[in-house]
Design a protein around this motif. Structure first.
Motif, short mmCIF file in Angstrom:
data_model
loop_
_atom_site.label_atom_id
_atom_site.label_comp_id
_atom_site.label_asym_id
_atom_site.label_seq_id
_atom_site.Cartn_x
_atom_site.Cartn_y
_atom_site.Cartn_z
N VAL A 194 0.85 -1.19 0.00
CA VAL A 194 0.00 0.00 0.00
C VAL A 194 0.89 1.24 0.00
O VAL A 194 2.00 1.21 0.53
N GLY A 195 0.40 2.32 -0.61
CA GLY A 195 1.18 3.54 -0.58
C GLY A 195 0.41 4.74 -1.09
O GLY A 195 -0.59 4.61 -1.79
N ARG A 196 0.90 5.90 -0.72
CA ARG A 196 0.40 7.16 -1.29
C ARG A 196 0.95 7.37 -2.68
O ARG A 196 0.39 8.09 -3.48
N ARG A 197 2.08 6.74 -2.94
CA ARG A 197 2.71 6.81 -4.25
C ARG A 197 2.96 5.39 -4.74
O ARG A 197 3.24 4.50 -3.95
N PHE A 198 2.88 5.21 -6.04
CA PHE A 198 3.19 3.90 -6.61
C PHE A 198 3.61 4.05 -8.06
O PHE A 198 3.35 5.07 -8.70
N TRP A 199 4.25 3.02 -8.57
CA TRP A 199 4.54 2.89 -9.99
C TRP A 199 4.53 1.41 -10.32
O TRP A 199 4.77 0.56 -9.44
N MET A 200 4.18 1.10 -11.53
CA MET A 200 4.15 -0.29 -11.96
C MET A 200 4.32 -0.37 -13.47
O MET A 200 3.79 0.47 -14.20
N ALA A 201 5.07 -1.36 -13.92
CA ALA A 201 5.24 -1.63 -15.35
C ALA A 201 5.01 -3.12 -15.56
O ALA A 201 5.41 -3.94 -14.73
N ARG A 202 4.34 -3.45 -16.65
CA ARG A 202 4.04 -4.85 -16.94
C ARG A 202 4.16 -5.06 -18.45
O ARG A 202 3.73 -4.22 -19.24
N VAL A 203 4.73 -6.19 -18.85
CA VAL A 203 4.82 -6.56 -20.26
C VAL A 203 4.39 -8.02 -20.38
O VAL A 203 4.70 -8.84 -19.51
N GLU A 204 3.62 -8.32 -21.42
CA GLU A 204 3.20 -9.70 -21.64
C GLU A 204 3.19 -9.99 -23.14
O GLU A 204 2.94 -9.10 -23.95
N GLY A 205 3.49 -11.23 -23.47
CA GLY A 205 3.48 -11.67 -24.86
C GLY A 205 2.70 -12.95 -24.99
O GLY A 205 2.73 -13.80 -24.09
N THR A 206 1.98 -13.09 -26.10
CA THR A 206 1.18 -14.30 -26.37
C THR A 206 1.49 -14.78 -27.78
O THR A 206 1.56 -13.97 -28.71
N ARG A 207 1.67 -16.08 -27.91
CA ARG A 207 1.91 -16.70 -29.22
C ARG A 207 0.94 -17.87 -29.37
O ARG A 207 0.92 -18.76 -28.52
N PRO A 208 0.12 -17.88 -30.44
CA PRO A 208 -0.81 -18.99 -30.64
C PRO A 208 -0.08 -20.31 -30.89
O PRO A 208 0.91 -20.35 -31.63
#
Length: 182
Positions: free
Chosen positions: A90-104
């Motif tokens: 929990v926080g008053r400030r936050f940052w987040m980065a997310r990367v995802e890849g999908t291959r059939p």
């Protein structure tokens, strides 16, 4: 108590094929006024032959010192940092980065997915209620995972690991792009 808020959202351009939005909230709770700001950006890239899809998300937020605990930013678990307990940071400030890849693999029935996320919260002078188990993240928290996308990537079965004091997590969910409909 009574909470009253006013919220505004403004889209903004981001480089490449992305889209972004800035959301501001001003509210009143317990005789005090508070505010939050949240900036989000998302990029999606499909290969020309639709043989893979890549998605990246970035979010940054901050709130004032008088922000009530229930309006603070929460990270951890599905949708944010898999491999950590749900809403454990929990926080008053936050940052987040997310990367995802999908291959059939067997289009459109089965695909393989990989993803990574990194984020942090900072209480920055605020405190969380003593009954909460959530706390400041104490710096960046990474997680990685892999899984299967099923039936046009509607259903997902993932396994994730929080890499800094995290755990293994098995996640079965509906693709987040369908959440507004559910």
């Amino acid at each position: 108590g009574f909470v009253g808020t006013v919220q505004g959202r403004v889209p903004f351009p981001v480089p490449g094929s992305g889209r972004g939005a800035l959301t501001g909230t001003v509210g009143r709770f317990g005789g005090g006024t508070f505010g939050t700001a949240l900036a989000e950006a998302r990029w999606t890239l499909d290969s020309p032959a639709r043989s893979w899809r890549l998605r990246a998300d970035v979010a940054v937020g901050a709130s004032t010192l008088r922000t009530p605990p229930q309006m603070l930013f929460l990270l951890g678990g599905r949708g944010t940092l898999p491999g950590y307990d749900y809403r454990s940071f929990v926080g008053r400030r936050f940052w987040m980065a997310r990367v995802e890849g999908t291959r059939p693999l067997l289009h459109p029935w089965v695909g393989i997915r990989t993803f990574a996320a990194l984020g942090a919260t900072r209480l920055a002078g605020a405190t969380s209620p003593p009954v909460w188990s959530a706390h400041d993240s104490g710096g960046p928290r990474p997680s990685v995972g892999a899984g299967l996308s099923l039936g046009w990537d509607v259903l997902r079965l993932d396994v994730a690991r929080g890499l800094r004091d995290g755990r293994w997590d098995v996640i079965f969910e509906v693709n987040p792009r369908f959440h507004p409909w559910l």
